[in-house]
Design a protein around this motif. Sequence first.
Motif, PDB file in Angstrom:
ATOM      1  N   THR A  52      49.519  55.997  35.062  1.00  0.00           N
ATOM      2  CA  THR A  52      49.830  54.683  34.475  1.00  0.00           C
ATOM      3  C   THR A  52      50.704  54.842  33.232  1.00  0.00           C
ATOM      4  OG1 THR A  52      47.755  54.767  33.220  1.00  0.00           O
ATOM      5  CG2 THR A  52      47.711  53.600  35.343  1.00  0.00           C
ATOM      6  N   SER A  53      51.428  55.969  33.142  1.00  0.00           N
ATOM      7  CA  SER A  53      52.194  56.312  31.938  1.00  0.00           C
ATOM      8  C   SER A  53      53.515  55.563  31.811  1.00  0.00           C
ATOM      9  CB  SER A  53      52.495  57.812  31.930  1.00  0.00           C
ATOM     10  OG  SER A  53      53.391  58.133  32.991  1.00  0.00           O
ATOM     11  N   GLY A  54      54.047  55.066  32.934  1.00  0.00           N
ATOM     12  CA  GLY A  54      55.372  54.451  32.885  1.00  0.00           C
ATOM     13  C   GLY A  54      56.480  55.436  33.228  1.00  0.00           C
ATOM     14  N   HIS A  55      56.131  56.709  33.452  1.00  0.00           N
ATOM     15  CA  HIS A  55      57.126  57.730  33.831  1.00  0.00           C
ATOM     16  C   HIS A  55      56.478  58.715  34.811  1.00  0.00           C
ATOM     17  CE1 HIS A  55      55.087  60.729  31.285  1.00  0.00           C
ATOM     18  NE2 HIS A  55      54.986  59.764  30.379  1.00  0.00           N
ATOM     19  N   THR A  56      57.296  59.521  35.443  1.00  0.00           N
ATOM     20  CA  THR A  56      56.793  60.536  36.362  1.00  0.00           C
ATOM     21  C   THR A  56      56.185  61.683  35.564  1.00  0.00           C
ATOM     22  OG1 THR A  56      58.442  59.969  38.026  1.00  0.00           O
ATOM     23  CG2 THR A  56      57.447  62.157  38.197  1.00  0.00           C
ATOM     24  N   CYS A  57      55.057  62.198  36.033  1.00  0.00           N
ATOM     25  CA  CYS A  57      54.448  63.373  35.408  1.00  0.00           C
ATOM     26  C   CYS A  57      53.841  64.257  36.499  1.00  0.00           C
ATOM     27  CB  CYS A  57      53.408  62.984  34.354  1.00  0.00           C
ATOM     28  SG  CYS A  57      51.994  62.045  34.968  1.00  0.00           S
ATOM     29  N   ASN A  58      53.570  65.499  36.156  1.00  0.00           N
ATOM     30  CA  ASN A  58      53.083  66.487  37.126  1.00  0.00           C
ATOM     31  C   ASN A  58      51.614  66.820  36.923  1.00  0.00           C
ATOM     32  OD1 ASN A  58      55.633  66.816  38.302  1.00  0.00           O
ATOM     33  ND2 ASN A  58      56.202  68.420  36.862  1.00  0.00           N
ATOM     34  N   LEU A  59      50.916  67.031  38.043  1.00  0.00           N
ATOM     35  CA  LEU A  59      49.540  67.531  38.049  1.00  0.00           C
ATOM     36  C   LEU A  59      49.496  68.753  38.954  1.00  0.00           C
ATOM     37  CD1 LEU A  59      47.211  64.415  38.492  1.00  0.00           C
ATOM     38  CD2 LEU A  59      47.324  65.932  36.527  1.00  0.00           C
ATOM     39  N   ARG A  60      48.700  69.761  38.581  1.00  0.00           N
ATOM     40  CA  ARG A  60      48.548  70.936  39.424  1.00  0.00           C
ATOM     41  C   ARG A  60      47.165  71.532  39.230  1.00  0.00           C
ATOM     42  NH1 ARG A  60      51.246  74.930  42.207  1.00  0.00           N
ATOM     43  NH2 ARG A  60      50.372  77.014  42.008  1.00  0.00           N
ATOM     44  N   GLY A  61      46.413  71.615  40.303  1.00  0.00           N
ATOM     45  CA  GLY A  61      45.151  72.333  40.256  1.00  0.00           C
ATOM     46  C   GLY A  61      43.925  71.461  40.413  1.00  0.00           C
ATOM     47  N   TYR A  62      42.883  71.864  39.721  1.00  0.00           N
ATOM     48  CA  TYR A  62      41.555  71.268  39.880  1.00  0.00           C
ATOM     49  C   TYR A  62      41.173  70.479  38.631  1.00  0.00           C
ATOM     50  CZ  TYR A  62      41.252  74.736  43.580  1.00  0.00           C
ATOM     51  OH  TYR A  62      41.495  75.476  44.708  1.00  0.00           O
ATOM     52  N   PRO A  63      40.510  69.341  38.806  1.00  0.00           N
ATOM     53  CA  PRO A  63      40.013  68.630  37.628  1.00  0.00           C
ATOM     54  C   PRO A  63      38.802  69.358  37.051  1.00  0.00           C
ATOM     55  CG  PRO A  63      39.301  67.514  39.634  1.00  0.00           C
ATOM     56  CD  PRO A  63      40.198  68.643  40.056  1.00  0.00           C
ATOM     57  N   GLY A  64      38.689  69.353  35.747  1.00  0.00           N
ATOM     58  CA  GLY A  64      37.477  69.853  35.108  1.00  0.00           C
ATOM     59  C   GLY A  64      36.413  68.775  35.195  1.00  0.00           C
ATOM     60  N   LEU A  65      35.176  69.178  35.440  1.00  0.00           N
ATOM     61  CA  LEU A  65      34.079  68.222  35.582  1.00  0.00           C
ATOM     62  C   LEU A  65      32.909  68.618  34.692  1.00  0.00           C
ATOM     63  CD1 LEU A  65      34.016  67.940  39.484  1.00  0.00           C
ATOM     64  CD2 LEU A  65      35.211  66.429  37.885  1.00  0.00           C
ATOM     65  N   GLY A  66      32.152  67.644  34.254  1.00  0.00           N
ATOM     66  CA  GLY A  66      30.937  67.879  33.486  1.00  0.00           C
ATOM     67  C   GLY A  66      30.012  66.686  33.638  1.00  0.00           C
ATOM     68  N   LEU A  67      28.756  66.899  33.333  1.00  0.00           N
ATOM     69  CA  LEU A  67      27.757  65.832  33.453  1.00  0.00           C
ATOM     70  C   LEU A  67      27.280  65.388  32.088  1.00  0.00           C
ATOM     71  CD1 LEU A  67      25.614  67.358  36.354  1.00  0.00           C
ATOM     72  CD2 LEU A  67      27.308  65.512  36.537  1.00  0.00           C
ATOM     73  N   GLU A  68      26.994  64.107  31.977  1.00  0.00           N
ATOM     74  CA  GLU A  68      26.373  63.539  30.779  1.00  0.00           C
ATOM     75  C   GLU A  68      25.151  62.750  31.230  1.00  0.00           C
ATOM     76  OE1 GLU A  68      29.164  60.979  28.822  1.00  0.00           O
ATOM     77  OE2 GLU A  68      30.514  62.612  28.277  1.00  0.00           O
ATOM     78  N   ASP A  69      24.149  62.665  30.343  1.00  0.00           N
ATOM     79  CA  ASP A  69      22.994  61.817  30.661  1.00  0.00           C
ATOM     80  C   ASP A  69      23.334  60.371  30.324  1.00  0.00           C
ATOM     81  OD1 ASP A  69      22.655  61.482  27.911  1.00  0.00           O
ATOM     82  OD2 ASP A  69      20.900  62.788  27.792  1.00  0.00           O
ATOM     83  N   SER A  70      22.381  59.474  30.461  1.00  0.00           N
ATOM     84  CA  SER A  70      22.640  58.051  30.238  1.00  0.00           C
ATOM     85  C   SER A  70      22.988  57.740  28.784  1.00  0.00           C
ATOM     86  CB  SER A  70      21.437  57.208  30.678  1.00  0.00           C
ATOM     87  OG  SER A  70      20.289  57.598  29.950  1.00  0.00           O
ATOM     88  N   GLY A  71      22.659  58.654  27.858  1.00  0.00           N
ATOM     89  CA  GLY A  71      23.011  58.480  26.452  1.00  0.00           C
ATOM     90  C   GLY A  71      24.288  59.212  26.069  1.00  0.00           C
ATOM     91  N   HIS A  72      25.059  59.659  27.044  1.00  0.00           N
ATOM     92  CA  HIS A  72      26.322  60.390  26.855  1.00  0.00           C
ATOM     93  C   HIS A  72      26.134  61.759  26.199  1.00  0.00           C
ATOM     94  CE1 HIS A  72      29.043  57.336  28.379  1.00  0.00           C
ATOM     95  NE2 HIS A  72      28.337  56.422  27.723  1.00  0.00           N
ATOM     96  N   ARG A  73      24.949  62.351  26.345  1.00  0.00           N
ATOM     97  CA  ARG A  73      24.743  63.728  25.883  1.00  0.00           C
ATOM     98  C   ARG A  73      25.112  64.669  27.031  1.00  0.00           C
ATOM     99  NH1 ARG A  73      20.600  60.689  23.794  1.00  0.00           N
ATOM    100  NH2 ARG A  73      19.362  61.036  25.667  1.00  0.00           N
ATOM    101  N   THR A  74      25.825  65.732  26.703  1.00  0.00           N
ATOM    102  CA  THR A  74      26.269  66.689  27.726  1.00  0.00           C
ATOM    103  C   THR A  74      25.081  67.403  28.352  1.00  0.00           C
ATOM    104  OG1 THR A  74      28.352  67.028  26.553  1.00  0.00           O
ATOM    105  CG2 THR A  74      27.715  68.725  28.129  1.00  0.00           C
TER     106      THR A  74
END
Length: 193
Positions: A84-106
């Motif tokens: 949604t940047s308004g211009h072309t951009c590149n992505l390569r690879g895997y997204p990083g993922l992590g979990l948070e509890d309902s209070g946003h604690r990692t």
Amino acid sequence: MTEQHRNTAAARGRMVKRAGAAGLAVAAAAGLGLAAAGAAQALGSQAAATAAPTCKTSDLTASFGEKLGGGMNHEGVVLKLKNTSGHTCNLRGYPGLGLEDSGHRTLGSSVHWGDTYYAQDPGKKTLSLKNGRSAEAVISWTHANAGTSEARHAGYLQVTPPANTTHKTLKLPTWVDHGRLEVTALAPNVPLG
């Protein structure tokens, strides 16, 4: 055959060989020219892809597509990252993922990059995302041990685009065994099955 005829025949043979060699040289040069033109075109496409900047976290919106279920306590979801940047951009690879509890604690978690229960890994490829275009990855986990010490009760999923250090947060209320997530590389479309 007279001596003069032999000399003339030999001279014609040498001319034919020279003409043949010259023809081969011209054909080889033409072939190299076509190969060079093809290589230049390929490099031009690569240059266009590399000329675009890497997508920043702020360039993208994150959302969930199809929710995935199934037997053997497996669960998953299709992750979508939209430019949604308004211009072309590149992505390569895997997204990083992590979990948070309902209070946003990692929460403690681990991520495996590659095949998931629902999809084969398409492998790392540079994706040139025009404005408004999306890439997706398939995420999966198991939830057999809900309520045990090995399970994490998540409230949210952290999503860090490749080559970034900041993340987006998506609501994901679920149990995740051992906090272990599996994810495919990003692709324009990851076939399920």
